[in-house]
Design an enzyme around this catalytic site. Sequence first.
Site, PDB file in Angstrom:
ATOM      1  N   LYS A  26      -2.439  14.297  -4.447  1.00  0.00           N
ATOM      2  CA  LYS A  26      -3.554  14.846  -5.229  1.00  0.00           C
ATOM      3  C   LYS A  26      -3.668  16.354  -5.023  1.00  0.00           C
ATOM      4  O   LYS A  26      -3.756  17.129  -5.980  1.00  0.00           O
ATOM      5  CB  LYS A  26      -4.862  14.150  -4.844  1.00  0.00           C
ATOM      6  CG  LYS A  26      -6.028  14.502  -5.763  1.00  0.00           C
ATOM      7  CD  LYS A  26      -7.307  13.783  -5.360  1.00  0.00           C
ATOM      8  CE  LYS A  26      -7.155  12.292  -5.424  1.00  0.00           C
ATOM      9  NZ  LYS A  26      -8.085  11.623  -6.325  1.00  0.00           N
ATOM     10  N   ARG A  96     -12.455  13.900  -1.593  1.00  0.00           N
ATOM     11  CA  ARG A  96     -11.544  12.806  -1.967  1.00  0.00           C
ATOM     12  C   ARG A  96     -10.304  12.793  -1.074  1.00  0.00           C
ATOM     13  O   ARG A  96      -9.847  13.827  -0.611  1.00  0.00           O
ATOM     14  CB  ARG A  96     -11.053  12.979  -3.410  1.00  0.00           C
ATOM     15  CG  ARG A  96     -12.069  12.692  -4.494  1.00  0.00           C
ATOM     16  CD  ARG A  96     -11.384  12.791  -5.854  1.00  0.00           C
ATOM     17  NE  ARG A  96     -12.210  12.313  -6.950  1.00  0.00           N
ATOM     18  CZ  ARG A  96     -12.957  13.099  -7.715  1.00  0.00           C
ATOM     19  NH1 ARG A  96     -12.987  14.399  -7.483  1.00  0.00           N
ATOM     20  NH2 ARG A  96     -13.661  12.581  -8.702  1.00  0.00           N
ATOM     21  N   GLY A 105      -7.083   3.680  -5.189  1.00  0.00           N
ATOM     22  CA  GLY A 105      -8.268   2.956  -4.735  1.00  0.00           C
ATOM     23  C   GLY A 105      -8.253   2.519  -3.281  1.00  0.00           C
ATOM     24  O   GLY A 105      -9.151   1.827  -2.832  1.00  0.00           O
ATOM     25  N   MET A 107      -8.300   4.414  -0.466  1.00  0.00           N
ATOM     26  CA  MET A 107      -9.069   5.196   0.503  1.00  0.00           C
ATOM     27  C   MET A 107     -10.346   5.721  -0.158  1.00  0.00           C
ATOM     28  O   MET A 107     -10.637   5.395  -1.291  1.00  0.00           O
ATOM     29  CB  MET A 107      -8.184   6.282   1.094  1.00  0.00           C
ATOM     30  CG  MET A 107      -7.088   5.678   1.962  1.00  0.00           C
ATOM     31  SD  MET A 107      -6.002   6.899   2.655  1.00  0.00           S
ATOM     32  CE  MET A 107      -5.343   7.667   1.211  1.00  0.00           C
ATOM     33  N   ARG A 350      -0.964  12.491 -11.434  1.00  0.00           N
ATOM     34  CA  ARG A 350       0.028  11.941 -10.500  1.00  0.00           C
ATOM     35  C   ARG A 350       1.016  11.108 -11.310  1.00  0.00           C
ATOM     36  O   ARG A 350       0.713  10.691 -12.435  1.00  0.00           O
ATOM     37  CB  ARG A 350      -0.630  11.084  -9.424  1.00  0.00           C
ATOM     38  CG  ARG A 350      -1.389   9.884  -9.949  1.00  0.00           C
ATOM     39  CD  ARG A 350      -2.148   9.175  -8.842  1.00  0.00           C
ATOM     40  NE  ARG A 350      -3.023   8.133  -9.363  1.00  0.00           N
ATOM     41  CZ  ARG A 350      -3.973   7.540  -8.666  1.00  0.00           C
ATOM     42  NH1 ARG A 350      -4.192   7.889  -7.420  1.00  0.00           N
ATOM     43  NH2 ARG A 350      -4.726   6.589  -9.208  1.00  0.00           N
ATOM     44  N   HIS A 466      -9.226  -1.031 -11.244  1.00  0.00           N
ATOM     45  CA  HIS A 466      -8.488  -1.259 -10.001  1.00  0.00           C
ATOM     46  C   HIS A 466      -7.529  -2.440 -10.145  1.00  0.00           C
ATOM     47  O   HIS A 466      -6.354  -2.366  -9.787  1.00  0.00           O
ATOM     48  CB  HIS A 466      -9.485  -1.529  -8.861  1.00  0.00           C
ATOM     49  CG  HIS A 466      -8.834  -1.900  -7.573  1.00  0.00           C
ATOM     50  ND1 HIS A 466      -8.623  -3.214  -7.201  1.00  0.00           N
ATOM     51  CD2 HIS A 466      -8.309  -1.142  -6.580  1.00  0.00           C
ATOM     52  CE1 HIS A 466      -8.013  -3.236  -6.033  1.00  0.00           C
ATOM     53  NE2 HIS A 466      -7.818  -1.995  -5.623  1.00  0.00           N
ATOM     54  N   SER A 776      34.125 -11.843   4.376  1.00  0.00           N
ATOM     55  CA  SER A 776      32.798 -11.790   3.757  1.00  0.00           C
ATOM     56  C   SER A 776      31.784 -11.932   4.880  1.00  0.00           C
ATOM     57  O   SER A 776      31.820 -12.917   5.624  1.00  0.00           O
ATOM     58  CB  SER A 776      32.626 -12.915   2.735  1.00  0.00           C
ATOM     59  OG  SER A 776      31.354 -12.835   2.147  1.00  0.00           O
ATOM     60  N   CYS A 843      27.730 -11.571   1.766  1.00  0.00           N
ATOM     61  CA  CYS A 843      27.219 -12.623   0.868  1.00  0.00           C
ATOM     62  C   CYS A 843      25.914 -13.226   1.363  1.00  0.00           C
ATOM     63  O   CYS A 843      25.491 -14.266   0.876  1.00  0.00           O
ATOM     64  CB  CYS A 843      28.274 -13.714   0.677  1.00  0.00           C
ATOM     65  SG  CYS A 843      28.719 -14.545   2.209  1.00  0.00           S
ATOM     66  N   TYR A 863      32.200  -5.007  -2.104  1.00  0.00           N
ATOM     67  CA  TYR A 863      31.220  -5.670  -2.965  1.00  0.00           C
ATOM     68  C   TYR A 863      30.066  -6.235  -2.139  1.00  0.00           C
ATOM     69  O   TYR A 863      30.173  -6.386  -0.913  1.00  0.00           O
ATOM     70  CB  TYR A 863      31.870  -6.793  -3.788  1.00  0.00           C
ATOM     71  CG  TYR A 863      32.325  -7.986  -2.976  1.00  0.00           C
ATOM     72  CD1 TYR A 863      31.448  -9.044  -2.689  1.00  0.00           C
ATOM     73  CD2 TYR A 863      33.624  -8.071  -2.483  1.00  0.00           C
ATOM     74  CE1 TYR A 863      31.863 -10.129  -1.942  1.00  0.00           C
ATOM     75  CE2 TYR A 863      34.044  -9.150  -1.719  1.00  0.00           C
ATOM     76  CZ  TYR A 863      33.149 -10.182  -1.450  1.00  0.00           C
ATOM     77  OH  TYR A 863      33.541 -11.254  -0.695  1.00  0.00           O
TER      78      TYR A 863
END
Length: 887
Positions: A26, A96, A105, A107, A350, A466, A776, A843, A863
């Site tokens: 902010k 703020r 929302g 804080m 923001r 909110h 693997s 995997c 991979y």
Amino acid sequence: MAKYVYLFGDGKADGAGAMRELLGGKGANLAEMTSIGLPVPPGFTLTTEVCMAFYDNNRNYPAGLLEEVNSALKILEQQMGKGFGDGDNPLLVSVRSGAPASMPGMMDTVLNLGLNDQTIQGVIRQSNDARFAYDSYRRFIQMYANVVKGMDGDILEKLLEEMKEARGVEQDTDLSAEDLHQLVVAFKDSYKATLEEDFPDDPQEQLWGAIGAVFGSWMNPRAVTYRKLHAIPIDWGTAVNVQGMVFGNMGDDCATGVAFTRDPATGENYFYGEYLVNAQGEDVVAGIRTPQPINRDKHRDGDLPSMEEVMPESYAQLVEIREILEQHYKDMQDIEFTIEKGKLYMLQTRTGKRTAHAAIRIAVDMVNQGLISKKEAVLRVDPDQLDQLLHPSLDPNAEKQVIAKGLPASPGAASGQVVFSADDAEEQTRLKKKVILVRIETSPEDIHGMHAARGILTARGGMTSHAAVVARGMGKCCVSGCGDIKIDYEKQLLKTKSGQLIKRGDSITLDGSTGEVILGDVPKVEPEVSGGFATLMSWADEFRRLKVRTNADTPHDSKVAREFGAEGIGLCRTEHMFFEGDRIQAVREMILAGNLEGRKRALDKILPMQKSDFIGIFREMKGLPVTIRLLDPPLHEFLPQTDDDVSELAHAVGIRFSEVKEHVEQLHEFNPMLGHRGCRLAITYPEVYDMQVQAIMEAACELIKNEGFEIVPEIMIPLISHVNELKILRANAVKVADSVCEKYGVKVDYLIGTMIELPRAALTADTIAQEADFFSFGTNDLTQTTYGLSRDDAGHFLPDYIERGVLKKDPFVALDQRGVGQLVKMGFEKGRSTRPELKVGICGEHGGESSSVIFCHKIGLDYVSCSPYRVPIARLAAAHAALQDEH
């Protein structure tokens, strides 16, 4: 001396947008907007360093801060032309929070600070509006009591509701100046009775109380929960922004609003937002009054006049600012604004929270508009967010009984049992129940219940409330502002407009794309992805090096994964096929057989079934590699455990109950995970793996011979800890495979490799590689055996480890890179030192978790393999990894 306070105002700022770690999001953006010439009320920011010093010094401020704040306050007084605490010409401020990462929302905020019984008279004289002055005063007392002193907000809210009832009015705005004056007196009396102290009159005391509360809110339960959910480090801290007040509640030429420069649910390039005439900012997001759209909102019936119609000049200026912000930040912005006496002020911008659908559409559209590059677009979308896209929607052909309709606040579909509190939602989810959290309106205290619930339904609040903002950020389905329902928390009831009653525990379905609330559990359809998704994924594929395979055991799963872009199968678990229908009986016969001949007879029944499975999977994966893991679990998993099931099996195979029972007990192991399983079984019973290799090779030979397929089967032997195990079992597999090829007269290029899932295998990978064509890494078992943890049992206590900071993340969710990851890296490097052409992948479930995928890219694996629905996540994470290498 450290600089703790940064000024902004009158077109100049000490800070800049790039300083979010120091100034918070902010504060950094207020500085940036000021610098680019937007109308921002002046103020100053206390840095995140103050927050951390506050906690490091037992909630005491660093030396020199008081002087810096007083100096900044004097400059703010000059900029605003008012005096802080001046009874004739009072300066009021807002206080703020603003952390480096957006935490909507989570804080605390205090508005109208500086009011007392003397300064209120100055506000009345200056505004010539006693109603506005006392409305601001009562709001200040409410916020200060709750935020700074921790007083239950319902106590003063109840007095407000009683006043409205006594006056016979619905809205706060219908109360007179005298009503509000009486409320101020009642609020102060209640404050004193509850807290046993007078409401503070000294503006300096008020200011430092509010600053301390904002810093204190960094550690409040809802902020702590939000940080955990979004992996925000505790040591970032929050900044505090002190800003000259501008008022949206001075009359009908005043307003306050929240807007997104594009639709945060769909990503459409459409200015999307809400405002309220004669209100303050908290009114919009709290859902206390139903807000109005800023323009002719597509999602409304048009019964509320838009800002475009009511305040056309301010709306036109806001549209212009929207364009400036998008061109400047090159991303969708979430903005807050106030209009005071027809003059527009920007209070915040923001980067806007958005759904996965919106993130993709915005990224692709911005490339097409020339705002960002393809690389920036790929990096703009969080891989984990794609999970939202891969959830079901309602079946359009299903019958549905719509009982109410609200606003489509966050898309998707969800069904579950109705609960009316966040705690209940969390508890029922712990008991494995699916729930829908139903609230009059959500507040930041509900964050844990919102996370636990499948969907969220609120009676109040708009598309920027909110509930809507947080649900979109979580990827949860949400219907907000559903005025068709009345909620009774005491009776645990929801009543629809038609009089239908829905009790706690009843099932409902939400459609977050239409806003419909539907009775019962409506069938869903699997997601389909195309359009912008396909475009973005094609860009991701251009940039990534790491291949992405899938873990799939059936032709259906293989088909789904291929449609999601899988480049082969990295893990086909053959034991899953054993549990189906009549097969389990043949498997049990094999286990109970007293000799080799009996086992072979049972295996002959299983062979054609396994072969048909492999033919189906090879067909779906035509032209792509398929890794098939031979039998892994211990044999007892295939046998019945209850006496009734044992009796049924004894009857089916024609042997005595006592014999079957004895066999089950013989196979019992104290720690089956470390017992007679995987390759160890095949050393004892080689005929089991021989049958599986025969089935794999016969399937391959038939498809090559009859359908012209090109197939390279990859046969994977699990749980190797010593090279001699692999040496023996490889020789057996080669013998069977070659004899099948000879029988069919077909040449097949097959590979034989192993799963590295034990620490000893990783430590001796150079010798194991002498007998392996590929590795693997089975990171699920490798994590269990490295930590000495059972994944099935650790769920009971691992949350405590996360809670207390022992571990940052659950190691079964995100690969432990410093421990397990080092074994993977060592095993890979040792294996390649022996066999440079060795093919290596992972995997475990980590193959679909973005930070783990990035690690696999960094150490050079070929991979990753993951479940079908996580294939797109792995593809995008692999692209992020490659693009991060360039920076």
